[in-house]
Design a protein around this motif. Structure first.
Motif, PDB file in Angstrom:
ATOM      1  N   VAL A  77      18.183  13.546  36.394  1.00 16.66           N
ATOM      2  CA  VAL A  77      17.326  12.575  37.082  1.00 16.66           C
ATOM      3  C   VAL A  77      18.139  11.620  37.944  1.00 16.66           C
ATOM      4  N   THR A  78      19.311  11.204  37.446  1.00 16.02           N
ATOM      5  CA  THR A  78      20.119  10.214  38.172  1.00 16.02           C
ATOM      6  C   THR A  78      21.242  10.839  38.981  1.00 16.02           C
ATOM      7  N   SER A  79      21.281  12.175  39.035  1.00 16.51           N
ATOM      8  CA  SER A  79      22.343  12.902  39.754  1.00 16.51           C
ATOM      9  C   SER A  79      23.732  12.552  39.230  1.00 16.51           C
ATOM     10  N   GLY A  80      23.818  12.241  37.966  1.00  9.88           N
ATOM     11  CA  GLY A  80      25.092  11.957  37.328  1.00  9.88           C
ATOM     12  C   GLY A  80      25.596  10.546  37.498  1.00  9.88           C
ATOM     13  N   GLU A  81      24.889   9.715  38.237  1.00 10.65           N
ATOM     14  CA  GLU A  81      25.368   8.357  38.492  1.00 10.65           C
ATOM     15  C   GLU A  81      25.464   7.536  37.213  1.00 10.65           C
ATOM     16  N   THR A  82      24.574   7.787  36.258  1.00  8.93           N
ATOM     17  CA  THR A  82      24.602   7.053  34.995  1.00  8.93           C
ATOM     18  C   THR A  82      25.939   7.208  34.293  1.00  8.93           C
ATOM     19  N   PHE A  83      26.498   8.408  34.314  1.00  3.61           N
ATOM     20  CA  PHE A  83      27.771   8.668  33.639  1.00  3.61           C
ATOM     21  C   PHE A  83      28.960   8.294  34.508  1.00  3.61           C
ATOM     22  N   ALA A 135      22.450  17.209  12.012  1.00  2.00           N
ATOM     23  CA  ALA A 135      23.475  17.468  13.024  1.00  2.00           C
ATOM     24  C   ALA A 135      22.875  18.147  14.246  1.00  2.00           C
ATOM     25  N   ASP A 136      21.969  19.091  14.014  1.00  3.34           N
ATOM     26  CA  ASP A 136      21.322  19.787  15.124  1.00  3.34           C
ATOM     27  C   ASP A 136      20.472  18.841  15.955  1.00  3.34           C
ATOM     28  N   LEU A 137      19.763  17.922  15.288  1.00  4.88           N
ATOM     29  CA  LEU A 137      18.959  16.934  16.003  1.00  4.88           C
ATOM     30  C   LEU A 137      19.844  16.010  16.838  1.00  4.88           C
ATOM     31  N   CYS A 138      20.995  15.648  16.300  1.00 10.23           N
ATOM     32  CA  CYS A 138      21.941  14.813  17.058  1.00 10.23           C
ATOM     33  C   CYS A 138      22.408  15.531  18.320  1.00 10.23           C
ATOM     34  N   VAL A 139      22.706  16.818  18.184  1.00 12.13           N
ATOM     35  CA  VAL A 139      23.142  17.593  19.345  1.00 12.13           C
ATOM     36  C   VAL A 139      22.020  17.680  20.378  1.00 12.13           C
ATOM     37  N   LEU A 140      20.794  17.893  19.907  1.00 16.45           N
ATOM     38  CA  LEU A 140      19.659  17.979  20.826  1.00 16.45           C
ATOM     39  C   LEU A 140      19.480  16.692  21.619  1.00 16.45           C
ATOM     40  N   VAL A 141      19.517  15.571  20.912  1.00 15.42           N
ATOM     41  CA  VAL A 141      19.305  14.281  21.574  1.00 15.42           C
ATOM     42  C   VAL A 141      20.449  13.964  22.526  1.00 15.42           C
ATOM     43  N   LEU A 142      21.676  14.177  22.073  1.00 17.63           N
ATOM     44  CA  LEU A 142      22.834  13.802  22.880  1.00 17.63           C
ATOM     45  C   LEU A 142      23.081  14.768  24.033  1.00 17.63           C
ATOM     46  N   ALA A 143      22.935  16.065  23.765  1.00 18.42           N
ATOM     47  CA  ALA A 143      23.215  17.056  24.804  1.00 18.42           C
ATOM     48  C   ALA A 143      22.041  17.199  25.770  1.00 18.42           C
ATOM     49  N   PRO A 200      17.710  26.022  47.582  1.00 22.94           N
ATOM     50  CA  PRO A 200      18.160  26.643  46.325  1.00 22.94           C
ATOM     51  C   PRO A 200      18.643  25.618  45.306  1.00 22.94           C
ATOM     52  N   GLU A 201      19.348  24.578  45.760  1.00 26.20           N
ATOM     53  CA  GLU A 201      19.846  23.568  44.827  1.00 26.20           C
ATOM     54  C   GLU A 201      18.696  22.824  44.163  1.00 26.20           C
ATOM     55  N   GLN A 202      17.664  22.519  44.932  1.00 27.79           N
ATOM     56  CA  GLN A 202      16.505  21.831  44.378  1.00 27.79           C
ATOM     57  C   GLN A 202      15.783  22.707  43.364  1.00 27.79           C
ATOM     58  N   THR A 203      15.661  23.981  43.669  1.00 34.06           N
ATOM     59  CA  THR A 203      15.021  24.916  42.742  1.00 34.06           C
ATOM     60  C   THR A 203      15.807  25.027  41.446  1.00 34.06           C
ATOM     61  N   TYR A 204      17.131  25.078  41.566  1.00 30.36           N
ATOM     62  CA  TYR A 204      17.986  25.154  40.378  1.00 30.36           C
ATOM     63  C   TYR A 204      17.798  23.931  39.496  1.00 30.36           C
ATOM     64  N   LEU A 205      17.757  22.741  40.095  1.00 27.42           N
ATOM     65  CA  LEU A 205      17.589  21.517  39.327  1.00 27.42           C
ATOM     66  C   LEU A 205      16.238  21.482  38.627  1.00 27.42           C
ATOM     67  N   GLN A 206      15.207  21.948  39.305  1.00 28.38           N
ATOM     68  CA  GLN A 206      13.886  21.964  38.689  1.00 28.38           C
ATOM     69  C   GLN A 206      13.837  22.914  37.492  1.00 28.38           C
ATOM     70  N   MET A 230      25.851  18.824  34.423  1.00 25.50           N
ATOM     71  CA  MET A 230      25.220  17.517  34.608  1.00 25.50           C
ATOM     72  C   MET A 230      25.223  16.733  33.305  1.00 25.50           C
ATOM     73  N   TYR A 231      26.351  16.845  32.581  1.00 34.28           N
ATOM     74  CA  TYR A 231      26.504  16.156  31.303  1.00 34.28           C
ATOM     75  C   TYR A 231      27.994  15.950  31.052  1.00 34.28           C
ATOM     76  N   CYS A 232      28.317  15.023  30.175  1.00 35.09           N
ATOM     77  CA  CYS A 232      29.719  14.747  29.841  1.00 35.09           C
ATOM     78  C   CYS A 232      30.194  15.698  28.750  1.00 35.09           C
ATOM     79  N   VAL A 233      31.342  16.318  28.956  1.00 31.20           N
ATOM     80  CA  VAL A 233      31.879  17.301  28.020  1.00 31.20           C
ATOM     81  C   VAL A 233      33.344  17.015  27.747  1.00 31.20           C
ATOM     82  N   PHE A 234      33.844  17.584  26.660  1.00 27.70           N
ATOM     83  CA  PHE A 234      35.259  17.470  26.318  1.00 27.70           C
ATOM     84  C   PHE A 234      36.065  18.414  27.200  1.00 27.70           C
TER      85      PHE A 234
END
Length: 246
Positions: free
Chosen positions: A85-91, A68-76, A18-24, A174-178
């Motif tokens: 892809v990196t399982s969060g190791e990059t962050f 601003a929307d393009l910035c959010v798309l690229v960053l988020a 299930p975890e693999q399916t969710y990630l895909q 799987m992303y950095c948030v405030f």
């Protein structure tokens, strides 16, 4: 291929967990959202460039919203793909990268809200206060307003980098948030000035426009002796607007 697991029973290497399916699915969702959002915003920018009728001050705020929307798309979405892809190791290995990507993403979100509010205020002045608009609204002031939006949103979030807030990796997204629960007074401050104020300004602007249009229509009907939208539409000539009676 099958082999023993730790309990001595067989399991299949090709089994989908299930975890693999969710990630895909999450990966596919972010890729599609990133491509769709990018293409949509580029099409809007192209329409503004090609259509000369859109070469006005109001479109400047629309372009600010698109950037601003393009910035959010690229960053988020873009960095979410990195997290998947990196399982969060990059962050996790680069806390400063995590902090600044979250900072710029949230700042871009606030810029989007304020760009919408500025576009609404511009439309309100153009429709409801024409003499003031013609006399005071110039290209230099529009450019200053856009600059103030971006600089102001950046300054609004700057304390979050220096102790008033905290940006961290969220393993679910799987992303950095405030971290909104880190310091409640500052979070309330951000919510008020980053979302409530621009949304309230937008609502007030369009409410004022609606009121002006309704009052102008009633005044035009009284002066022409007409009653009813059907007769009004029948008598109105191309290029003639009841707003000129406001």
């Amino acid at each position: 291929m099958s082999r023993f697991n730790a309990t001595g029973s067989y399991f299949n290497d090709t089994e989908i967990h299930p975890e693999q399916t969710y990630l895909q699915l999450y990966l596919a969702y972010n890729v599609l959202f990133l491509i769709g959002g990018f293409c949509g915003n580029i099409l809007i920018l192209s329409a503004v460039k090609v259509n000369e009728k859109l070469h006005n001050f109001g479109s400047v705020f629309i372009c600010s919203l698109i950037v601003a929307d393009l910035c959010v798309l690229v960053l988020a979405d873009g960095f979410t793909l990195t997290g998947i892809v990196t399982s969060g190791e990059t962050f996790l290995e680069r806390p400063s990268l995590c902090t600044w990507t979250s900072y710029f993403c949230l700042a871009a979100c606030f810029c989007a809200f304020w760009s919408i509010a500025a576009a609404s205020a511009h439309t309100y002045l153009h429709v409801c206060h024409r003499f003031f608009y013609v006399k005071h609204i110039k290209a230099g002031k529009i450019a200053t307003a856009v600059a103030c939006i971006w600089i102001g949103c950046g300054l609004l979030l700057l304390p979050s980098v220096f102790g008033w807030g905290h940006h961290a990796y969220d393993p679910l997204l799987m992303y950095c948030v405030f971290q909104y629960t880190f310091f409640a007074p500052y979070t309330i401050f951000l919510v008020i000035f980053g979302t409530i104020m621009p949304l309230s300004l937008t609502t007030a602007a369009y409410a004022g426009i609606a009121h002006t249009v309704i009052q102008s229509r009633k005044k035009w009907q009284r002066q022409t002796g007409l009653d009813g939208n059907a007769k009004l539409a029948k008598l109105t000539k191309p290029g003639m607007s009841p707003l000129k009676y406001a």
